[in-house]
Design a protein around this motif. Structure first.
Motif, PDB file in Angstrom:
ATOM      1  N   THR A 155       0.847  -1.189   0.000  1.00 54.48           N
ATOM      2  CA  THR A 155       0.000   0.000   0.000  1.00 54.48           C
ATOM      3  C   THR A 155       0.885   1.242   0.000  1.00 54.48           C
ATOM      4  O   THR A 155       2.101   1.149   0.253  1.00 54.48           O
ATOM      5  CB  THR A 155      -0.904   0.034   1.241  1.00 54.48           C
TER       6      THR A 155
ATOM      7  N   HIS B 192      -0.342  -1.714 -11.226  1.00 55.49           N
ATOM      8  CA  HIS B 192      -1.798  -1.822 -11.231  1.00 55.49           C
ATOM      9  C   HIS B 192      -2.237  -1.945  -9.783  1.00 55.49           C
ATOM     10  O   HIS B 192      -1.465  -2.342  -8.904  1.00 55.49           O
ATOM     11  CB  HIS B 192      -2.290  -2.989 -12.099  1.00 55.49           C
ATOM     12  N   LEU B 193      -3.477  -1.569  -9.547  1.00 54.82           N
ATOM     13  CA  LEU B 193      -4.025  -1.596  -8.197  1.00 54.82           C
ATOM     14  C   LEU B 193      -4.826  -2.874  -8.003  1.00 54.82           C
ATOM     15  O   LEU B 193      -5.638  -3.241  -8.851  1.00 54.82           O
ATOM     16  CB  LEU B 193      -4.907  -0.366  -7.961  1.00 54.82           C
ATOM     17  N   LEU B 194      -4.584  -3.537  -6.885  1.00 58.42           N
ATOM     18  CA  LEU B 194      -5.306  -4.752  -6.548  1.00 58.42           C
ATOM     19  C   LEU B 194      -6.461  -4.379  -5.628  1.00 58.42           C
ATOM     20  O   LEU B 194      -6.319  -3.507  -4.765  1.00 58.42           O
ATOM     21  CB  LEU B 194      -4.376  -5.747  -5.846  1.00 58.42           C
ATOM     22  N   LYS B 195      -7.578  -5.018  -5.768  1.00 60.74           N
ATOM     23  CA  LYS B 195      -8.745  -4.746  -4.923  1.00 60.74           C
ATOM     24  C   LYS B 195      -8.477  -5.230  -3.509  1.00 60.74           C
ATOM     25  O   LYS B 195      -7.883  -6.281  -3.290  1.00 60.74           O
ATOM     26  CB  LYS B 195      -9.976  -5.458  -5.473  1.00 60.74           C
ATOM     27  N   GLY B 196      -8.921  -4.436  -2.529  1.00 61.00           N
ATOM     28  CA  GLY B 196      -8.786  -4.813  -1.132  1.00 61.00           C
ATOM     29  C   GLY B 196      -9.889  -5.784  -0.730  1.00 61.00           C
ATOM     30  O   GLY B 196     -10.842  -6.010  -1.468  1.00 61.00           O
TER      31      GLY B 196
ATOM     32  N   THR C 136     -12.098  -5.369   1.560  1.00 59.45           N
ATOM     33  CA  THR C 136     -13.333  -4.596   1.723  1.00 59.45           C
ATOM     34  C   THR C 136     -13.171  -3.284   0.976  1.00 59.45           C
ATOM     35  O   THR C 136     -12.075  -2.929   0.541  1.00 59.45           O
ATOM     36  CB  THR C 136     -13.609  -4.295   3.216  1.00 59.45           C
ATOM     37  N   GLN C 137     -14.271  -2.550   0.841  1.00 60.64           N
ATOM     38  CA  GLN C 137     -14.207  -1.268   0.145  1.00 60.64           C
ATOM     39  C   GLN C 137     -13.323  -0.272   0.878  1.00 60.64           C
ATOM     40  O   GLN C 137     -12.747   0.608   0.268  1.00 60.64           O
ATOM     41  CB  GLN C 137     -15.608  -0.687  -0.034  1.00 60.64           C
TER      42      GLN C 137
ATOM     43  N   SER D  56     -10.636  -1.068   2.610  1.00 64.03           N
ATOM     44  CA  SER D  56      -9.251  -1.540   2.667  1.00 64.03           C
ATOM     45  C   SER D  56      -8.385  -0.656   1.780  1.00 64.03           C
ATOM     46  O   SER D  56      -8.805  -0.264   0.692  1.00 64.03           O
ATOM     47  CB  SER D  56      -9.135  -2.978   2.172  1.00 64.03           C
TER      48      SER D  56
ATOM     49  N   GLN E 138      -5.770   0.331  -1.009  1.00 59.46           N
ATOM     50  CA  GLN E 138      -5.435  -0.342  -2.257  1.00 59.46           C
ATOM     51  C   GLN E 138      -3.989  -0.806  -2.229  1.00 59.46           C
ATOM     52  O   GLN E 138      -3.096  -0.086  -1.792  1.00 59.46           O
ATOM     53  CB  GLN E 138      -5.663   0.586  -3.438  1.00 59.46           C
TER      54      GLN E 138
ATOM     55  N   CYS F 259      -0.722  -1.979  -4.350  1.00 56.88           N
ATOM     56  CA  CYS F 259      -0.116  -1.770  -5.666  1.00 56.88           C
ATOM     57  C   CYS F 259       0.810  -2.936  -5.984  1.00 56.88           C
ATOM     58  O   CYS F 259       1.495  -3.451  -5.095  1.00 56.88           O
ATOM     59  CB  CYS F 259       0.715  -0.488  -5.666  1.00 56.88           C
TER      60      CYS F 259
END
Length: 179
Positions: free
Chosen positions: A29, A66-70, A72-73, A75, A77, A79
């Motif tokens: 992060t 690229h950004l990876l999804k956490g 939860t919303q 969380s 992000q 990288c």
């Protein structure tokens, strides 16, 4: 000369280059990257998380991360480097300019020590030493000295000290090698 940040040639370290080296080691992060930067370069060179986020946004636009999804919303992000980002960081850390700035040599070696595999670390040390040795001035001390000449002598002494330090690092185990 201004070199675009996305160009994969030897250049002075940008925060984006530094973050790519950290990310090539492991995803993280913005806050984690800020902490790794402070741990590597010390508190006197600490950068704010806003600068880290801005640099990451530039790297994403360049296609280097690229950004990876956490989970939860809310969380943060995470990288991760893209293939282009991995190529960029590898090219940058290994392409030491022919007459490197001493601060840039220090940055590359500290980054390689903190975030690169053993072979890359040794290659960085070797290439930095080769560049410093090739650009070694052949000046003689003068009895009468001017301010510019004294400054040049100072630069020579600092470069000689940096070469000695680099030679001492080569082959030594790093704390990350034990892990």
């Amino acid at each position: 000369m201004v070199v675009p940040e996305g160009q994969a040639t030897a250049m002075t370290a940008t925060l984006g280059d530094i973050l790519l080296v950290f990310l090539a080691d492991r995803s993280g992060t913005a806050h984690e990257l800020q902490q790794r930067h402070a741990a590597t370069f010390g508190p006197q060179r600490a950068v704010g998380v806003n600068r880290v986020v801005a640099a990451l946004n530039r790297q994403e636009k360049l296609g280097h991360i690229h950004l990876l999804k956490g989970a939860t919303q809310k969380s943060p992000q995470v990288c991760a480097p893209t293939e282009a980002g991995r190529l960029r960081q590898r090219a940058w850390i290994l392409e030491v300019p022919p007459e490197p700035d001493l601060a840039e040599v220090l940055d590359r070696v500290l980054l390689a020590m903190a975030a690169a595999d053993r072979a890359t670390f040794e290659a960085v040390v070797e290439r930095c030493l080769a560049a410093l040795d090739a650009s070694r001035p052949r000046r003689r001390a003068r009895a009468v000295v001017s301010a510019p000449h004294a400054l040049a002598e100072y630069d020579d002494v600092v470069a000689a000290s940096l070469r000695k330090w680099l030679r001492g690092l080569a082959g030594r185990p790093r704390d990350r090698d034990a892990a």
